[in-house]
Design a protein around this motif. Structure first.
Motif, PDB file in Angstrom:
ATOM      1  N   CYS A  87       0.810  -1.219   0.000  1.00  0.00           N
ATOM      2  CA  CYS A  87       0.000   0.000   0.000  1.00  0.00           C
ATOM      3  C   CYS A  87       0.845   1.271   0.000  1.00  0.00           C
ATOM      4  O   CYS A  87       0.292   2.366   0.084  1.00  0.00           O
ATOM      5  CB  CYS A  87      -0.936  -0.002   1.211  1.00  0.00           C
ATOM      6  N   GLY A  88       2.154   1.167  -0.095  1.00  0.00           N
ATOM      7  CA  GLY A  88       2.976   2.349  -0.240  1.00  0.00           C
ATOM      8  C   GLY A  88       3.402   3.005   1.044  1.00  0.00           C
ATOM      9  O   GLY A  88       3.829   4.171   1.029  1.00  0.00           O
ATOM     10  N   TYR A  89       3.316   2.309   2.174  1.00  0.00           N
ATOM     11  CA  TYR A  89       3.772   2.894   3.434  1.00  0.00           C
ATOM     12  C   TYR A  89       5.279   2.836   3.569  1.00  0.00           C
ATOM     13  O   TYR A  89       5.848   3.435   4.477  1.00  0.00           O
ATOM     14  CB  TYR A  89       3.093   2.181   4.604  1.00  0.00           C
ATOM     15  N   THR A  90       5.943   2.076   2.731  1.00  0.00           N
ATOM     16  CA  THR A  90       7.393   1.997   2.714  1.00  0.00           C
ATOM     17  C   THR A  90       7.877   2.260   1.286  1.00  0.00           C
ATOM     18  O   THR A  90       7.077   2.377   0.353  1.00  0.00           O
ATOM     19  CB  THR A  90       7.873   0.609   3.179  1.00  0.00           C
ATOM     20  N   ASP A  91       9.171   2.363   1.128  1.00  0.00           N
ATOM     21  CA  ASP A  91       9.750   2.583  -0.193  1.00  0.00           C
ATOM     22  C   ASP A  91      10.191   1.275  -0.837  1.00  0.00           C
ATOM     23  O   ASP A  91      11.092   1.268  -1.688  1.00  0.00           O
ATOM     24  CB  ASP A  91      10.931   3.551  -0.107  1.00  0.00           C
ATOM     25  N   ARG A  92       9.573   0.164  -0.450  1.00  0.00           N
ATOM     26  CA  ARG A  92       9.933  -1.131  -1.016  1.00  0.00           C
ATOM     27  C   ARG A  92       9.710  -1.174  -2.528  1.00  0.00           C
ATOM     28  O   ARG A  92      10.513  -1.713  -3.273  1.00  0.00           O
ATOM     29  CB  ARG A  92       9.117  -2.231  -0.319  1.00  0.00           C
ATOM     30  N   PHE A  93       8.610  -0.577  -3.024  1.00  0.00           N
ATOM     31  CA  PHE A  93       8.285  -0.595  -4.446  1.00  0.00           C
ATOM     32  C   PHE A  93       8.187   0.832  -4.973  1.00  0.00           C
ATOM     33  O   PHE A  93       7.903   1.778  -4.220  1.00  0.00           O
ATOM     34  CB  PHE A  93       6.950  -1.316  -4.695  1.00  0.00           C
ATOM     35  N   GLU A  94       8.402   0.954  -6.260  1.00  0.00           N
ATOM     36  CA  GLU A  94       8.174   2.244  -6.911  1.00  0.00           C
ATOM     37  C   GLU A  94       6.688   2.574  -6.878  1.00  0.00           C
ATOM     38  O   GLU A  94       5.841   1.677  -6.800  1.00  0.00           O
ATOM     39  CB  GLU A  94       8.665   2.192  -8.357  1.00  0.00           C
ATOM     40  N   PRO A  95       6.346   3.861  -6.952  1.00  0.00           N
ATOM     41  CA  PRO A  95       4.924   4.233  -6.874  1.00  0.00           C
ATOM     42  C   PRO A  95       4.047   3.533  -7.904  1.00  0.00           C
ATOM     43  O   PRO A  95       2.892   3.221  -7.622  1.00  0.00           O
ATOM     44  CB  PRO A  95       4.951   5.749  -7.083  1.00  0.00           C
ATOM     45  N   ARG A  96       4.595   3.257  -9.085  1.00  0.00           N
ATOM     46  CA  ARG A  96       3.752   2.640 -10.109  1.00  0.00           C
ATOM     47  C   ARG A  96       3.402   1.187  -9.772  1.00  0.00           C
ATOM     48  O   ARG A  96       2.467   0.626 -10.342  1.00  0.00           O
ATOM     49  CB  ARG A  96       4.459   2.687 -11.459  1.00  0.00           C
ATOM     50  N   TRP A  97       4.166   0.548  -8.857  1.00  0.00           N
ATOM     51  CA  TRP A  97       3.861  -0.810  -8.462  1.00  0.00           C
ATOM     52  C   TRP A  97       3.100  -0.878  -7.147  1.00  0.00           C
ATOM     53  O   TRP A  97       2.671  -1.953  -6.748  1.00  0.00           O
ATOM     54  CB  TRP A  97       5.143  -1.626  -8.338  1.00  0.00           C
ATOM     55  N   GLN A  98       2.945   0.227  -6.460  1.00  0.00           N
ATOM     56  CA  GLN A  98       2.073   0.248  -5.302  1.00  0.00           C
ATOM     57  C   GLN A  98       0.627   0.239  -5.782  1.00  0.00           C
ATOM     58  O   GLN A  98       0.328   0.637  -6.900  1.00  0.00           O
ATOM     59  CB  GLN A  98       2.355   1.482  -4.449  1.00  0.00           C
ATOM     60  N   TYR A  99      -0.269  -0.232  -4.937  1.00  0.00           N
ATOM     61  CA  TYR A  99      -1.644  -0.419  -5.394  1.00  0.00           C
ATOM     62  C   TYR A  99      -2.233   0.900  -5.891  1.00  0.00           C
ATOM     63  O   TYR A  99      -2.211   1.905  -5.188  1.00  0.00           O
ATOM     64  CB  TYR A  99      -2.512  -0.991  -4.275  1.00  0.00           C
ATOM     65  N   LYS A 100      -2.750   0.902  -7.122  1.00  0.00           N
ATOM     66  CA  LYS A 100      -3.337   2.081  -7.768  1.00  0.00           C
ATOM     67  C   LYS A 100      -2.358   3.245  -7.771  1.00  0.00           C
ATOM     68  O   LYS A 100      -2.674   4.358  -7.377  1.00  0.00           O
ATOM     69  CB  LYS A 100      -4.626   2.494  -7.053  1.00  0.00           C
ATOM     70  N   ALA A 101      -1.126   2.945  -8.170  1.00  0.00           N
ATOM     71  CA  ALA A 101      -0.085   3.965  -8.308  1.00  0.00           C
ATOM     72  C   ALA A 101       0.189   4.681  -6.994  1.00  0.00           C
ATOM     73  O   ALA A 101       0.595   5.838  -6.975  1.00  0.00           O
ATOM     74  CB  ALA A 101      -0.447   4.972  -9.393  1.00  0.00           C
ATOM     75  N   GLY A 102      -0.065   4.031  -5.872  1.00  0.00           N
ATOM     76  CA  GLY A 102       0.275   4.587  -4.575  1.00  0.00           C
ATOM     77  C   GLY A 102      -0.690   5.635  -4.071  1.00  0.00           C
ATOM     78  O   GLY A 102      -0.419   6.259  -3.050  1.00  0.00           O
TER      79      GLY A 102
END
Length: 440
Positions: free
Chosen positions: A240-255
């Protein structure tokens, strides 16, 4: 003149007597029982015709007469073999007794609990089928995981390292060591001092679990399920984008967590626990990306280990700064694969990953992980699989399947919302304090 027809005289029919099934010798019964219980996976998908089989004529196989006896290599007919097999029902068990827990552990390691027949064997003195007891243990673990998540604030990597060092003492040849909770007696060693805080937090979680449940949780099981359960909550925060593990485009619904409702701390992990359509969609995508990593649904936890009463021998786990060959031989001693070592390398110690990346035997495996770790689940699924393989060595193979289980087959947990919980679905639907169980 027509030829006279003289019918052949019929022979006097033999009297038919009911066949009495007599007990067969022990060696015959053992042979038949082993042949029936033999796995079918060893047989080829299509049987090859041997030179002794009758040839085919114009694409049609020769049909053997039904009255023609079919014998085996010992001269017995198929009918005699079937009758002998039927007589096994009247013969007492001739196979040597085996430990029920060892038999169940060997099956449970490679098959999900729901795939087991409901009555493999009776579990010791309790009148509970093994499959039902294992399901009850899974419910017990699901009740304990949210309590662990609330009390243990140590990072996920620290918990995996703790479990890896406890399980890393296993010796497959000698069948000693393994994940038995002995690391709590080994915290005075220099390489284990960094786990002091994590063990204290686990002790707080154990104290709360023991106060609520009628049977206390063992240290070995607690150390094993803590990383598996906490990983799912950590994976959700990454997703869900609470960490920087994934780029924003791979977080759910672009973060855009505000728009889609994937607000973990205030929505997904709090009442009403993701009940809006957007939150339900986020939950569905999370479960798809992280399939087979849940300790209750995919990578089911294994419970019932016996706790050690003293420290294991020192020097069984490679020290920090060891060579790549020493790390590889360590996993070979536990009969674990090289990919499993690569997946767990970042959590062994501070130098293990860098050392193995420089090893030609491991460089290709690391490149494969590096090229696909951008997408949620690609790195996490092999990590959880390798972690589970390590925890299933040693004490887990002879675990007690009736531990944490009442005599009626229910888990030894309190009622949830005034209702006795008997399966994982009921636990996920009703147990939401302090964190929801649906995430597991």
């Amino acid at each position: 003149a027509s030829r006279a027809f003289h019918p052949r005289p019929r022979s006097t029919p033999r009297p038919v007597h009911p066949r009495r099934l007599e007990p067969i010798p022990n060696e015959v019964a053992m042979t038949l029982a082993s042949s029936v219980a033999a796995p079918k996976s060893t047989a080829p998908l299509r049987a090859r015709r041997s030179s002794a089989d009758p040839p085919t004529v114009r694409g049609r196989a020769s049909i053997r007469c039904a009255s023609e006896p079919t014998t085996d290599d010992r001269g017995r007919s198929r009918r005699d073999a079937l009758l002998s097999l039927a007589s096994l029902g009247a013969v007492p068990a001739l196979t040597p007794a085996r430990s029920a827990s060892a038999n169940v552990a060997s099956i449970y390691k490679y098959e999900p609990v729901d795939a087991l027949p409901p009555a493999i064997a009776d579990s010791g003195n309790a009148k509970v089928p093994i499959a039902a007891a294992l399901r009850a243990q899974t419910v017990y673990a699901g009740y304990a995981v949210p309590i662990i998540e609330k009390n243990v604030t140590a990072p996920l990597g620290t918990l995996i390292s703790l479990a890896a060092r406890d399980a890393g003492t296993f010796d497959a040849a000698a069948d000693t060591g393994g994940l038995n909770g002995s690391i709590r007696f080994e915290l005075d060693r220099p390489e284990n001092r960094r786990f002091l805080n994590a063990v204290e937090q686990l002790a707080d979680a154990k104290k709360e679990i023991d106060a609520k449940c009628s049977q206390p949780i063992g240290w070995a099981d607690l150390i094993a399920i803590a990383p598996a359960g906490k990983a799912r909550y950590a994976f959700l925060r990454d997703f869900c984008g609470y960490t920087d593990r994934f780029e924003p485009r791979w977080q759910y619904k672009a973060g855009d967590i505000t728009k889609i409702g994937c607000d973990v701390e205030n929505v997904m992990l709090r009442p009403p626990y993701g009940s809006s359509p957007e939150q339900i969609e986020a939950t569905s995508w999370f479960r798809q990306n992280y399939a087979s990593t849940g300790p209750l649904t995919g990578a089911r936890v294994h419970m019932g280990r016996a706790d050690a009463t003293a420290a294991d021998e020192a020097g069984l786990v490679p020290a920090e700064g060891s060579s790549a060959r020493e790390y590889i031989e360590w996993f070979a001693r536990m009969r674990l694969s090289l990919p499993a070592l690569v997946n767990l390398a970042p959590y062994v110690d501070d130098t293990c990953e860098a050392t193995l990346r420089a090893c030609p035997d491991c460089a290709g495996l690391f490149r494969e992980l590096d090229t696909k770790n951008y997408q949620p689940g690609n790195l996490e699924k092999p990590l959880i699989k390798s972690y589970r393989e390590m925890t299933l060595r040693g004490p887990a193979a002879v675990a007690d399947p009736t531990r944490y289980v009442n005599d009626d087959g229910t888990p030894t947990i309190p009622e949830v919302n005034g209702r006795r919980v008997v399966n994982v679905k009921q636990l996920m639907d009703g147990y939401v304090d302090p964190y929801p169980v649906w995430i597991l």
